[in-house]
Scaffold this motif. Structure first.
Motif, short mmCIF file in Angstrom:
data_model
loop_
_atom_site.label_atom_id
_atom_site.label_comp_id
_atom_site.label_asym_id
_atom_site.label_seq_id
_atom_site.Cartn_x
_atom_site.Cartn_y
_atom_site.Cartn_z
N GLN A 240 -7.10 12.67 -0.78
CA GLN A 240 -8.53 12.72 -0.50
C GLN A 240 -9.36 12.42 -1.75
N LYS A 241 -8.93 12.93 -2.89
CA LYS A 241 -9.63 12.65 -4.15
C LYS A 241 -9.57 11.16 -4.46
N MET A 242 -8.39 10.56 -4.26
CA MET A 242 -8.24 9.12 -4.52
C MET A 242 -9.14 8.31 -3.58
N LYS B 44 -12.23 5.81 -4.62
CA LYS B 44 -12.23 4.42 -4.13
C LYS B 44 -13.54 4.12 -3.40
N LYS B 45 -14.00 5.06 -2.61
CA LYS B 45 -15.24 4.88 -1.86
C LYS B 45 -16.43 4.76 -2.82
N MET B 46 -16.43 5.57 -3.86
CA MET B 46 -17.51 5.52 -4.85
C MET B 46 -17.51 4.18 -5.59
N LYS B 47 -16.32 3.67 -5.92
CA LYS B 47 -16.23 2.37 -6.58
C LYS B 47 -16.77 1.28 -5.67
N GLY B 48 -16.46 1.38 -4.39
CA GLY B 48 -16.96 0.40 -3.42
C GLY B 48 -18.47 0.43 -3.33
N LYS C 232 -5.70 12.23 10.36
CA LYS C 232 -4.78 13.21 10.96
C LYS C 232 -3.34 12.83 10.68
N GLY C 233 -3.04 11.54 10.79
CA GLY C 233 -1.68 11.08 10.52
C GLY C 233 -1.28 11.36 9.09
N MET C 234 -2.18 11.10 8.15
CA MET C 234 -1.90 11.36 6.73
C MET C 234 -1.71 12.86 6.50
N LYS C 235 -2.51 13.66 7.18
CA LYS C 235 -2.41 15.11 7.00
C LYS C 235 -1.06 15.62 7.52
N ASN C 236 -0.56 15.01 8.61
CA ASN C 236 0.74 15.42 9.16
C ASN C 236 1.89 14.98 8.28
N ILE C 237 1.75 13.84 7.61
CA ILE C 237 2.84 13.28 6.80
C ILE C 237 2.90 13.95 5.43
N LEU C 238 1.76 14.13 4.79
CA LEU C 238 1.72 14.62 3.42
C LEU C 238 1.74 16.14 3.35
N THR C 239 2.16 16.63 2.20
CA THR C 239 2.07 18.07 1.94
C THR C 239 0.61 18.39 1.62
N ALA C 240 0.28 19.65 1.57
CA ALA C 240 -1.10 20.05 1.30
C ALA C 240 -1.57 19.54 -0.07
N GLU C 241 -0.70 19.64 -1.06
CA GLU C 241 -1.05 19.18 -2.41
C GLU C 241 -1.23 17.66 -2.44
N GLN C 242 -0.33 16.94 -1.78
CA GLN C 242 -0.42 15.48 -1.73
C GLN C 242 -1.68 15.04 -0.98
N MET D 270 0.83 -1.21 0.00
CA MET D 270 0.00 0.00 0.00
C MET D 270 0.86 1.26 0.00
N ALA D 271 1.94 1.23 0.77
CA ALA D 271 2.84 2.39 0.82
C ALA D 271 3.50 2.63 -0.54
N LYS D 272 3.90 1.56 -1.20
CA LYS D 272 4.52 1.70 -2.52
C LYS D 272 3.52 2.23 -3.55
N GLN D 273 2.28 1.74 -3.46
CA GLN D 273 1.24 2.23 -4.37
C GLN D 273 1.00 3.72 -4.13
N MET D 274 0.98 4.09 -2.87
CA MET D 274 0.79 5.49 -2.51
C MET D 274 1.97 6.32 -2.99
N THR D 275 3.18 5.77 -2.92
CA THR D 275 4.37 6.47 -3.39
C THR D 275 4.27 6.75 -4.88
N LEU D 276 3.80 5.76 -5.62
CA LEU D 276 3.63 5.96 -7.06
C LEU D 276 2.57 7.02 -7.37
N SER D 277 1.50 7.01 -6.61
CA SER D 277 0.40 7.94 -6.87
C SER D 277 0.70 9.37 -6.43
N LEU D 278 1.36 9.49 -5.28
CA LEU D 278 1.56 10.82 -4.71
C LEU D 278 3.00 11.32 -4.77
N ASP D 279 3.91 10.54 -5.32
CA ASP D 279 5.31 10.91 -5.43
C ASP D 279 5.88 11.26 -4.05
N LEU D 280 5.87 10.26 -3.16
CA LEU D 280 6.32 10.46 -1.78
C LEU D 280 7.84 10.37 -1.67
#
Length: 166
Positions: free
Chosen positions: A123-125, A129-133, A108-118, A41-51
């Motif tokens: 959140q959009k992703m 995902k929620k809509m697909k579910g 909150k953890g994600m908000k602290n780790i990521l930049t505002a743009e990320q 999941m972290a690697k997928q997130m890295t690809l999506s958000l350029d972490l």
């Protein structure tokens, strides 16, 4: 008499295929460990958000804690289901409250780790995902409803045939 026999054979064949499908669903294959899942999941997130590497490590630990919480909740649910114990209203409230607390902490953890743009992109992703579910759940419920209607029609047809034979 031949009609009843053919209907019984049809119902028997239908029940066998349904049972085989249930067994296949249960045997999904090997389960990934929490460590493996969080890494993927972290690697997928890295690809999506350029972490960055630091962000990737922090998110991986966040995913680990989230996965551990989910696994413990699932074990409790499985045990209760196996014991045929239904939770009380207070237990349901406590479980739902815990789930919501975990979601808030994760966000909150994600908000602290990521930049505002990320975070905005994250959140959009999550929303997509929620809509697909939800869409998948609607399809599943529609199939279930269709199957119930088919069973109901078969039962009504069977009753009519039995009344006709008597």
């Amino acid at each position: 008499m031949k009609k009843i026999a053919s209907i019984l054979i049809l119902i028997f064949a239908f029940s066998l295929t349904a049972e085989a499908q249930r067994k296949r669903r249960k045997e999904k294959g090997p389960q990934l460990s929490i460590e493996q899942r969080s890494t993927l999941m972290a690697k997928q997130m890295t690809l999506s958000l350029d972490l960055s590497d630091k962000q990737q490590k922090q998110i991986k630990s966040l995913f680990k804690t989230q996965a551990a919480e989910k696994m413990s909740a699932m074990k409790i649910k499985k045990e209760n289901r196996a014991n045929k114990k239904k939770p009380t209203a207070d237990e349901i409230y406590a479980m739902k409250n815990k789930v919501l607390d975990n979601r808030i902490a994760f966000k909150k953890g994600m908000k602290n780790i990521l930049t505002a743009e990320q975070f905005e992109k994250f959140q959009k992703m999550a929303k997509v995902k929620k809509m697909k579910g939800k869409k998948m759940m609607k399809k599943k419920m529609a199939r279930k409803k269709k199957m119930m209607m088919m069973k109901k029609r078969k039962m009504e047809k069977k009753r009519k045939e039995e009344k006709g034979n008597n």
